[in-house]
Every structure is written in structure tokens, then in C-alpha cells.
Design a protein around this motif. Structure first.
Motif, short mmCIF file in Angstrom:
data_model
loop_
_atom_site.label_atom_id
_atom_site.label_comp_id
_atom_site.label_asym_id
_atom_site.label_seq_id
_atom_site.Cartn_x
_atom_site.Cartn_y
_atom_site.Cartn_z
N TRP A 51 0.87 -1.19 0.00
CA TRP A 51 0.00 0.00 0.00
C TRP A 51 0.91 1.23 0.00
O TRP A 51 1.80 1.36 0.84
N TYR A 52 0.70 2.12 -0.95
CA TYR A 52 1.62 3.26 -1.06
C TYR A 52 0.93 4.49 -1.66
O TYR A 52 -0.08 4.39 -2.35
N SER A 53 1.54 5.63 -1.37
CA SER A 53 1.10 6.87 -1.99
C SER A 53 2.02 7.16 -3.16
O SER A 53 3.18 6.73 -3.18
N SER A 54 1.52 7.89 -4.14
CA SER A 54 2.30 8.19 -5.33
C SER A 54 2.25 9.69 -5.61
O SER A 54 1.17 10.30 -5.60
N LEU A 55 3.43 10.28 -5.83
CA LEU A 55 3.52 11.67 -6.26
C LEU A 55 3.80 11.66 -7.76
O LEU A 55 4.76 11.04 -8.21
N PHE A 56 2.95 12.35 -8.52
CA PHE A 56 3.09 12.28 -9.99
C PHE A 56 2.68 13.61 -10.61
O PHE A 56 1.65 14.19 -10.25
N GLY A 57 3.49 14.08 -11.55
CA GLY A 57 3.14 15.28 -12.29
C GLY A 57 4.38 16.09 -12.65
O GLY A 57 5.51 15.65 -12.47
N GLY B 42 18.90 -17.05 -5.62
CA GLY B 42 19.26 -16.49 -4.32
C GLY B 42 18.65 -15.16 -3.98
O GLY B 42 19.17 -14.44 -3.11
N ASP B 43 17.53 -14.79 -4.60
CA ASP B 43 16.89 -13.51 -4.30
C ASP B 43 15.42 -13.58 -4.69
O ASP B 43 15.01 -14.42 -5.49
N TRP B 44 14.63 -12.68 -4.11
CA TRP B 44 13.22 -12.58 -4.49
C TRP B 44 13.11 -11.75 -5.77
O TRP B 44 13.69 -10.67 -5.87
N LYS B 45 12.34 -12.28 -6.73
CA LYS B 45 12.12 -11.57 -7.99
C LYS B 45 10.63 -11.54 -8.30
O LYS B 45 9.86 -12.41 -7.88
N LEU B 46 10.25 -10.54 -9.06
CA LEU B 46 8.84 -10.32 -9.39
C LEU B 46 8.43 -11.13 -10.62
O LEU B 46 9.08 -11.05 -11.66
N ALA B 47 7.37 -11.93 -10.47
CA ALA B 47 6.84 -12.70 -11.59
C ALA B 47 5.70 -11.93 -12.27
O ALA B 47 5.58 -11.92 -13.49
N ASP B 48 4.89 -11.25 -11.47
CA ASP B 48 3.76 -10.49 -12.01
C ASP B 48 3.16 -9.67 -10.87
O ASP B 48 3.44 -9.92 -9.69
N PHE B 49 2.34 -8.69 -11.22
CA PHE B 49 1.64 -7.93 -10.19
C PHE B 49 0.38 -7.29 -10.76
O PHE B 49 0.25 -7.10 -11.97
N THR B 50 -0.54 -7.00 -9.86
CA THR B 50 -1.76 -6.28 -10.22
C THR B 50 -1.84 -5.04 -9.35
O THR B 50 -1.27 -4.99 -8.25
N GLN B 51 -2.56 -4.04 -9.84
CA GLN B 51 -2.65 -2.77 -9.12
C GLN B 51 -4.09 -2.30 -9.08
O GLN B 51 -4.85 -2.47 -10.04
N LYS B 52 -4.47 -1.72 -7.95
CA LYS B 52 -5.80 -1.10 -7.83
C LYS B 52 -5.66 0.21 -7.07
O LYS B 52 -4.70 0.43 -6.33
N ALA B 53 -6.62 1.09 -7.27
CA ALA B 53 -6.59 2.38 -6.61
C ALA B 53 -6.99 2.25 -5.14
O ALA B 53 -7.82 1.42 -4.79
N GLY B 54 -6.38 3.10 -4.28
CA GLY B 54 -6.75 3.18 -2.88
C GLY B 54 -6.17 2.07 -2.01
O GLY B 54 -5.35 1.30 -2.48
N PRO B 55 -6.61 2.06 -0.75
CA PRO B 55 -7.51 3.02 -0.10
C PRO B 55 -6.82 4.36 0.14
O PRO B 55 -5.67 4.40 0.55
N ALA B 56 -7.57 5.42 -0.14
CA ALA B 56 -7.02 6.77 -0.03
C ALA B 56 -7.59 7.47 1.21
O ALA B 56 -8.79 7.40 1.47
#
Length: 284
Positions: free
Chosen positions: A210-216, A242-256
């Protein structure tokens, strides 16, 4: 409760029966020629009772004080793997030092634990939301650093199409090469607020970030001023080489959260802040 709060040290004023080595002359006491007071069984019993009660109070206070350390939300890294992945466990510091390795500026070398998976997910969310994704060479380096080898190959081409689309770049105010117009500062930064382990099976893990994003664009006359948004990315991680790697991800808005009543910074101040404040290596 601390020892000083419950009067536990007050037990020192009740030292139990006298030793009999000190003789005290009492005005109306029944005693021998030396004026030694005749000892009362009731007095002895009362003193013994007070002493016992004092000891019990000290013991209870010590137990309560010791339990204070274990009543918080923090958890020991050694207990991490034993926790139920589905349990509610708020993000909290564990005392484990962040990783020291870097791969093209991105943290690497996360431990093969639940905590390691959460730390990797938080750092990868930051990398994939950075301004470097809008530059061809930096984007390829980021993708190669965070994705599994097989996923990276497929992702590089699909992401190239997205981040080089003239319509997309024009919509956010960037030039065709992904750079900001003269006098403008492009801002794209993620700030994780917490992580949640949803599934862990040794060599695979599912972590929500869960994160906030600054964009513009920060600058005088910007048509896309820097704004804050909130997202949750759910990341599928695999243990590779020997490390964690990303296979895939999904994103949704919020909670804000509800917006605050702070006055928005000027374009100049926002540009200075983005250029002057660096990011973090995120650790669970």
C-alpha cells in the motif's frame, strides 16, 4: 505498570521480625529490668503478613513490567516464518538491518523469509513507479533488476510500447523521449505506507504493498501539477538465483485517506523538494 508506580519498592520499609540484638526501652512496656519489650505474637504475624504481601506485589509488578516488551506490534525475525500468512500483522520494524546490495541502484539480496519477501515487494514498487521507467535505458535496467529472467524478457517489450507511446507521453506533459519540458521537473515517486503478506510457500510469496504516489510536472505554468494518489499493488514473487524476484503484479486504486488542509507548495518549492530529498531502501 512500572515498579515505581505500584509502590513495589515500599516493601523495603517492612523488614520482618527484629533480630533481637537491639534493646528498646518503652515507657509502659512489660519487660525485664532492662526495659526490653515483651514481643507480641500479633505484631510478629502482622509484620510477616506485610512482608509476604510486599514480596507478592514486587513479583506481580516485575511480571507486568516484563510483559510490556511483548505487548506491541513488533515481532522477532526468527518468529517470522512461523506466523500465519493470513493473520493481521501491521507493518512494524523488526530490528533487522536493510540489505546492503544494489543492482542498478535497486536493493538486492533479500533473505529467503517472509520479511525478506515483504521488503523486496516494497522496494520493487518504488522502482517500478520511478521516473526512470520513462527512459529507455533505465527502464530496461529496472525491469532486469526486479523481474524474474523469464518475466523480464516479456515485460521489456510490452513496457516499451506503453512508455514510448506519444499520446500517453503527451497526455502527462512529457516530450517524445520521456523528458520534461524546459523549466519543468518531472515527478514520479512511490512512498510505501505498509506491506501485507498474503501468501508464503517457501519459494513463492504474494505480498500487497500500500503506497502513496507523487506524480506530475513541477514548474511555472504546469498543466499537470504534482498530485498525490494512493494505490495497492499485489505482487507475485519467486525465489530465483538467491533472491526474491517479481513474476507479475496487479494494481488497484486506494484506499485513499481524506485530504489534509495543508496549502499546496509552489512549483519552485516542489521542484526543490524532489531534487533535494532522496529515497529509501525499504526494509520490513
Amino acid at each position: 505498570m512500572s515498579l515505581s508506580d505500584d509502590g513495589g519498592y515500599g516493601g523495603d520499609s517492612h523488614r520482618g521480625p527484629e533480630t533481637g540484638q537491639t534493646r528498646t526501652r518503652l515507657p509502659d512496656s512489660d519487660g525485664d529490668g532492662y526495659g526490653t519489650a515483651r514481643r507480641s505474637r500479633t505484631g510478629l504475624s502482622s509484620r510477616n503478613l506485610i512482608t509476604i504481601v510486599g514480596v507478592i506485589v514486587l513479583l506481580l509488578a516485575a511480571i507486568a513490567f516484563a510483559n510490556r516488551g511483548g505487548s506491541g506490534n513488533s515481532e522477532s525475525p526468527s518468529d517470522d516464518s512461523a506466523k500465519d500468512a493470513g493473520a493481521a500483522r501491521p507493518t512494524a520494524p523488526t530490528g533487522t538491518k536493510p540489505v546492503t546490495g544494489k543492482n542498478d541502484g535497486i536493493a538486492k539480496g533479500f533473505p529467503k523469509t517472509q520479511q525478506g519477501a515483504e521488503s523486496a515487494a516494497a522496494n520493487y514498487a518504488v522502482a517500478l513507479s520511478s521516473g526512470g521507467m520513462y527512459k529507455s535505458a533505465q527502464r530496461d535496467a529496472i525491469v532486469g533488476a526486479v523481474y524474474t529472467p523469464s518475466a523480464a524478457t516479456a515485460r521489456k517489450e510490452s513496457l516499451r510500447k506503453v512508455y514510448t507511446d506519444p499520446k500517453f507521453l503527451g497526455r502527462i506533459g512529457l516530450k517524445a523521449d520521456g523528458s520534461a519540458p524546459s523549466g519543468m521537473t518531472f515527478v514520479s515517486r512511490a512512498n510505501p505506507a505498509g506491506t501485507k503478506l498474503e501468501k508464503f510457500e517457501g519459494t513463492t510469496a504474494t505480498v500487497a504493498v500500500w503506497y502513496s504516489s507523487l506524480f506530475g510536472l513541477a514548474g511555472q505554468g504546469s498543466q499537470n501539477p504534482v498530485a498525490e494518489s494512493w494505490y495497492t499493488s499485489t505482487m507475485q514473487l519467486q525465489w530465483v538465483n538467491g533472491d526474491w524476484k517479481l513474476a507479475d503484479f496487479t494494481q488497484k486504486a486506494g484506499p485513499a485517506p481524506v485530504g489534509g488542509d495543508q496549502t499546496a507548495a509552489s512549483a519552485k518549492d516542489m521542484s526543490k523538494a524532489v531534487q533535494g530529498f532522496g529515497g529509501f531502501t525499504y526494509a520490513r
